[in-house]
Design an enzyme around this catalytic site. Structure first.
Site, PDB file in Angstrom:
ATOM      1  N   GLY A 186      -3.052  26.740  29.699  1.00 33.27           N
ATOM      2  CA  GLY A 186      -2.409  27.632  28.741  1.00 33.27           C
ATOM      3  C   GLY A 186      -3.431  28.494  28.027  1.00 33.27           C
ATOM      4  O   GLY A 186      -4.533  28.052  27.708  1.00 33.27           O
ATOM      5  N   LEU A 241      -1.729  31.445  21.977  1.00 30.72           N
ATOM      6  CA  LEU A 241      -2.555  31.312  20.787  1.00 30.72           C
ATOM      7  C   LEU A 241      -3.287  29.980  20.787  1.00 30.72           C
ATOM      8  O   LEU A 241      -4.479  29.912  20.473  1.00 30.72           O
ATOM      9  CB  LEU A 241      -1.685  31.415  19.534  1.00 30.72           C
ATOM     10  N   SER A 245      13.564  40.701  14.261  1.00 34.95           N
ATOM     11  CA  SER A 245      12.720  39.940  13.335  1.00 34.95           C
ATOM     12  C   SER A 245      13.452  39.571  12.051  1.00 34.95           C
ATOM     13  O   SER A 245      14.208  40.351  11.484  1.00 34.95           O
ATOM     14  CB  SER A 245      11.477  40.735  12.980  1.00 34.95           C
ATOM     15  N   ARG A 268      16.270  29.283   8.539  1.00 33.23           N
ATOM     16  CA  ARG A 268      16.913  29.628   9.804  1.00 33.23           C
ATOM     17  C   ARG A 268      18.069  28.718  10.187  1.00 33.23           C
ATOM     18  O   ARG A 268      19.113  29.189  10.621  1.00 33.23           O
ATOM     19  CB  ARG A 268      15.874  29.563  10.915  1.00 33.23           C
TER      20      ARG A 268
END
Ligand SMILES: Cc1cc2nc3c(=O)[nH]c(=O)nc-3n(C[C@H](O)[C@H](O)[C@H](O)COP(=O)(O)OP(=O)(O)OC[C@H]3O[C@@H](n4cnc5c(N)ncnc54)[C@H](O)[C@@H]3O)c2cc1C
Ligand code: SF4
Ligand code: FES
Lengths: 259, 638
Positions: free
Chosen positions: B41, B44, B285, B331
């Site tokens: 991977g 980030l 977003s 959320r």
């Protein structure tokens, strides 16, 4: 709606390729172009034929994976968008659409519409960075950056590394891509110490990888999904000139010897 | 039973990390050069880890299935990254970021890990700015911040709507530098298909080259998985199409415990599904919620166009139910509220599965130019996809699968229960509990890769001798290669009637219907009947065109879908067993006034599942969650 596709098929770099024609099943005009290819591929697979290989991932215009030359235009008919952001409503019912890979010598073909863009990575590896060890950075606010500079750096940094600029250029020049990175880092105070060696190293690698030279036709800017401006090429040419005059050697990393 | 030792250092919370770093083993420079670390991977987490480990002097071999390390799914993150810099002087601190993150996760994350995350957050911003990440700035030249994802302070750093792209390009440039120096070997188009375990330790991986089909063995002193989240198990999601669970799933099948798979995040602001052909869902977003107001008509079945619905007949339901957080409610809460109003028949748009996100007040207050400056690119994306202008008519949004908090179980050193196997970023389970707050995944990925793993990996490597590393002709390597090869052969030779894509669609529908935003015991049991049938049909009726010795995208997809189907079963089993509601895991049986009702007596723990065989019930191991410094409280955003 339905369309007729003329698609470039090629098993691998060694075997010859050619166009195949496919009539699509019924489509919805709100589909994206890649969703249309998904539908065609499901149809092919269902009939025991090999689906068309094409590159894609994020499907929202940011990863730079999708490619395709659609009716002669890299990333299709619209400006400032990538192929994955192209919708079938941009085509007419019954239209014939020609789909080809990005063609350029430094992007060897892998299969059908998929090409290998590793030459871009090698350009970055030769100098597209600021050498800063993890943990050694000063407090972020200790280096103010004028907003106009950071905004302009951001304009350049938006490049998604898709390679459309190369595919559109009759010389297969990578100047727009390279200049975007050179300008992004060169506009920031953090990028100053390596500014000369960066531009020398990246331009040298670009030449070695077989990308052609720039004759300022502007076809790159026209197809660039991020509208990277030709001004950055001018900026890079200036930086390159300055570095030459200062006598910067044409190699970057070798001199450094170790991490 | 696996042994789960969290290895949390002793001492007061605020000193644990400093003390642990001091007590961690150092490897001398001459030995570092001899240790080889495999990193899978380059998002980030994997990108930052590979670069930093190489800077420290280790030999690193990095693998990605993408054609370039720069394409990892992290590139798509839009909104921003949190850090406790308190540059705005608005009362932020390491402790506040820590507390918000723990509370946001509904008290289901490990206290010590989250505190460490908040501590190193400040170093991340310094590191990225020094790399040339063009963060947004104020006219004075200093960094700008915004408030994001339910936070009451402005601690989010951003680069227009492309924060993930810029942070990833920063990590990619650091990685590229090390590749150029020869300190990292980069293998692209390389998909890890198995983990090799030798005498109980992770010592290597099996990889298929996606260009040539060649299968190869790779050995290292440690293996690091930073392979991202598994949200595509639902088929439709905001993830990139290629994101998958294969690397961590196959590690699970080799003995690594999989923790809290049922903690999945459904993001409230995505563009609604428009048709059966849909291949992905696009996130709008969350920053839009700073200025947009969410509403639906008060009357069920009201089909008038939004402009024709007078103010009094609109229900701004988040503002009504959560007056102090309003449209910025976390959320999980915002998503559930949207589902609820749609279930009541008050949803908007053709399918009735949508709610309005309305900017007309903000445009009136601030002017269209200001809104264009703030959100222009998002409005453009919305227009591109829906052919509608959000300046003129409210956006339609609906929740979609977005992030997975669960993942492989890791201890404080980020090492799984399999010694030598480290797991970073979204692929592990460690920091977000049952719900992740906005702008905290980027922070975690970079914290893990730049700062945590490089400091902790020495504790394991100090116990390993590089000259005694197993060779790739060891039986464990042969066995793993053989099982990879047979799976590939089997998928290609079945010659059934259905494509992998059709199985993926069916799987996604089962999970969304029975294990989505609201879950019930009955529904989950139903899913647990359907999924084994689907798995059996997959392995008898799959059709994969093409062959193994060339680029074959159908084959790649088939392997990933096979793993997703098995994961689906574990996800539902975990959801069924967790008889409480917390964060993104909402069990209808466990609620109070429509809000999550946790059961701290029985479930204040992480569930780490241990594989026992396909189709067999896995073992449920438990790591109790202990809170020393803070008290578990009922989360309230009212
Ligand atoms: C649309 C969107 C917006 C988001 N916005 C935000 C935001 O504003 N703020 C925030 O904090 N978070 C955000 N997130 C979440 C965040 O982006 C991710 O959680 C994070 O980037 C994950 O990083 P990672 O390094 O763990 O994994 P990834 O970036 O997914 O990288 C995975 C890597 O693993 C490789 N890989 C995977 N499997 C294999 C295999 N089998 N073999 C070889 N290689 C493999 C891939 O090639 C890739 O390099 C967003 C997510 C989405 C979907
Ligand atoms: S400059 Fe534009 S066209 Fe060229 S690689 Fe970058 S984004 Fe693509
Ligand atoms: S698929 Fe990512 S840019 Fe098109």
């Amino acid at each position: 709606m339905k369309v007729r596709l003329k698609v470039w098929r090629q098993k691998n770099a060694e075997s010859p390729g050619g166009f195949e024609t496919y009539d699509t099943p019924d489509l919805n005009s709100n589909m994206s172009f890649l969703e249309m290819l998904d539908v065609v591929n499901e149809d092919l697979a269902g009939r025991g034929q090999e689906p068309i290989a094409f590159d894609h991932d994020c499907r929202e215009g940011i990863c730079g994976t999708c490619s395709l030359v659609i009716n002669g235009k890299p990333h299709g008919p619209h400006r400032k968008v990538a192929t994955c952001q192209t919708y079938m409503r941009s085509f007419k019912d019954g239209e014939t659409i020609v789909v080809e890979p990005f063609r350029a010598k430094p992007f060897p073909l892998i299969r059908d519409l998929v090409v290998d863009r590793k030459s871009f990575d090698r350009i970055i590896q030769s100098g597209g960075f600021i050498s800063v060890r993890t943990g050694s950075a000063p407090d972020a606010n200790s280096t103010p950056v004028p907003k106009i500079h950071s905004d302009l750096a951001m304009d350049a940094a938006q490049c998604i590394g898709c390679g459309a600029c190369v595919a559109a250029c009759k010389n297969a020049s990578a100047m727009l891509f390279v200049s975007a990175k050179v300008s992004h880092l060169g506009l920031l105070p953090q990028g100053q110490p390596e500014r000369d060696r960066r531009v020398m190293a990246m331009v040298t690698t670009m030449d070695e990888e077989g990308f052609g030279s720039c004759t300022v036709t502007g076809s790159c800017e026209a197809v660039c999904p991020k509208a990277i401006s030709l001004d950055f090429i001018a900026r890079m040419n200036r930086d390159y000139g300055v570095a030459l005059i200062k006598g910067e050697p044409r190699r970057n990393q070798a001199s450094e010897g170790g991490a | 039973m696996a042994t789960l030792n969290s290895n949390i250092p002793a001492g007061p919370l605020g000193q644990k990390w400093q003390k642990h770093k001091f007590n961690s083993k150092l490897i001398n420079p001459a030995n570092k050069r001899k240790h080889k670390i495999i990193v899978v991977g380059a998002g980030l987490a994997g990108g930052s880890a590979s670069a930093t480990l190489a800077e420290l002097g280790y030999q690193v071999e990095n693998f990605v299935f993408h054609d370039s390390p720069r394409r990892a799914h992290s590139i798509a993150a839009q909104g921003g990254i949190n850090a406790a810099k308190n540059y705005q002087n608005d009362g932020d601190s390491v402790f506040r970021l820590f507390y918000d993150t723990i509370k946001g996760g509904d008290f289901r994350a490990r206290e010590a890990n989250v505190h460490r995350l908040a501590e190193v957050s400040v170093n991340i911003i310094d590191q990225c700015a020094a790399q040339g990440v063009p963060f947004a700035r104020e006219y004075g030249g200093l960094l700008d911040n915004r408030s994001f994802g339910g936070a009451q302070v402005s601690r989010t750093f951003y680069a227009r709507g492309q924060t993930g792209q810029q942070l990833l390009l920063g990590a990619y440039s650091a990685l590229s530098r090390q590749i150029g120096l020869g300190a990292v070997t980069s293998r692209t188009h390389s998909e890890m298909l198995d983990l090799v375990v030798v005498d109980g330790h992770a010592k290597g991986i099996i990889v298929r080259n996606l260009k040539t089909g060649e299968i190869t063995r790779h050995v290292g002193d440690a293996v690091v998985l930073a392979t991202g989240g598994y949200g595509n198990v639902f088929n439709l999601s905001t993830y990139a199409r290629g994101s998958n669970v294969t690397a961590i799933w196959r590690a699970y099948k080799r003995g690594a415990c999989f923790a809290n798979p049922c903690y999945t995040q459904i993001h409230p602001t995505c563009i609604p599904v428009s048709g059966d052909y849909q291949s992905k869902l696009t996130l709008m977003s969350e920053s839009l919620r700073n200025d947009g107001r969410i509403w639906v008509p008060k009357k069920p079945g009201d089909r008038r166009s939004p402009q024709d619905i007078p103010e009094l007949e609109r229900d701004y339901y988040l503002e009504r139910k959560y007056p102090s957080f309003g449209n910025l409610a976390p959320r999980d809460i915002a998503s559930r509220a949207a589902k609820q109003v749609c279930d009541e028949g008050r949803g908007v748009g053709e399918t009735g599965l949508g709610v309005y996100l309305d900017f007309s007040d903000a445009i009136q207050r601030l002017g269209e130019d200001k809104i264009r400056e703030r959100y222009g690119n998002l409005f453009d994306i919305y227009h591109e996809i829906t052919n509608e202008s959000a300046y003129r008519t409210p956006m339609r949004i609906y929740p979609a699968v977005h992030y997975t908090m669960g993942g492989l179980w890791v201890d404080y050193n980020l090492m799984s229960n399999l010694p030598g196997l480290f797991v970073l970023g979204e692929a592990n389970f460690s920091d977000h509990g049952a719900n992740r707050l906005g702008a905290s995944a980027l922070m975690q990925g970079l914290a893990d890769g730049y700062f945590v793993l490089p400091a902790t990996i020495g504790n394991y490597l100090a116990t390993q001798k590089p000259d005694q590393r197993p060779k790739t002709d060891h039986a464990a390597f042969k066995d793993a290669e053989h099982s990879t090869q047979s799976m590939v052969d089997r998928m290609l030779s079945m010659n059934g009637k259905r494509t992998a894509a059709s199985f993926h669609k069916e799987l996604g529908k089962i999970l969304w219907d029975y294990c989505g935003m609201a879950r019930t015991a009955t529904g989950l049991k139903k899913a647990l009947e359907l999924l084994p049938e689907l798995r059996e049909e997959f392995w008898s009726n799959l059709r994969t065109p093409g062959n193994a010795s060339e680029m074959n995208q159908s084959l790649e997809q088939a392997g990933r879908v096979a793993d997703f189907i098995e994961l689906g079963e574990l996800l539902c089993l975990d959801a069924l067993t967790r008889e409480e509601s917390c964060g993104g895991h909402f069990r209808e049986e466990h609620q109070e006034d429509g809000e999550c009702k946790r059961d701290d007596e029985r479930f204040a723990h992480a569930a780490a599942w241990e594989f026992t065989g396909v189709g067999k019930t896995p073992v449920r191991n438990v790591e109790p969650l202990v809170y020393d410094e803070i008290k578990m409280a009922t989360r309230s955003y009212k």
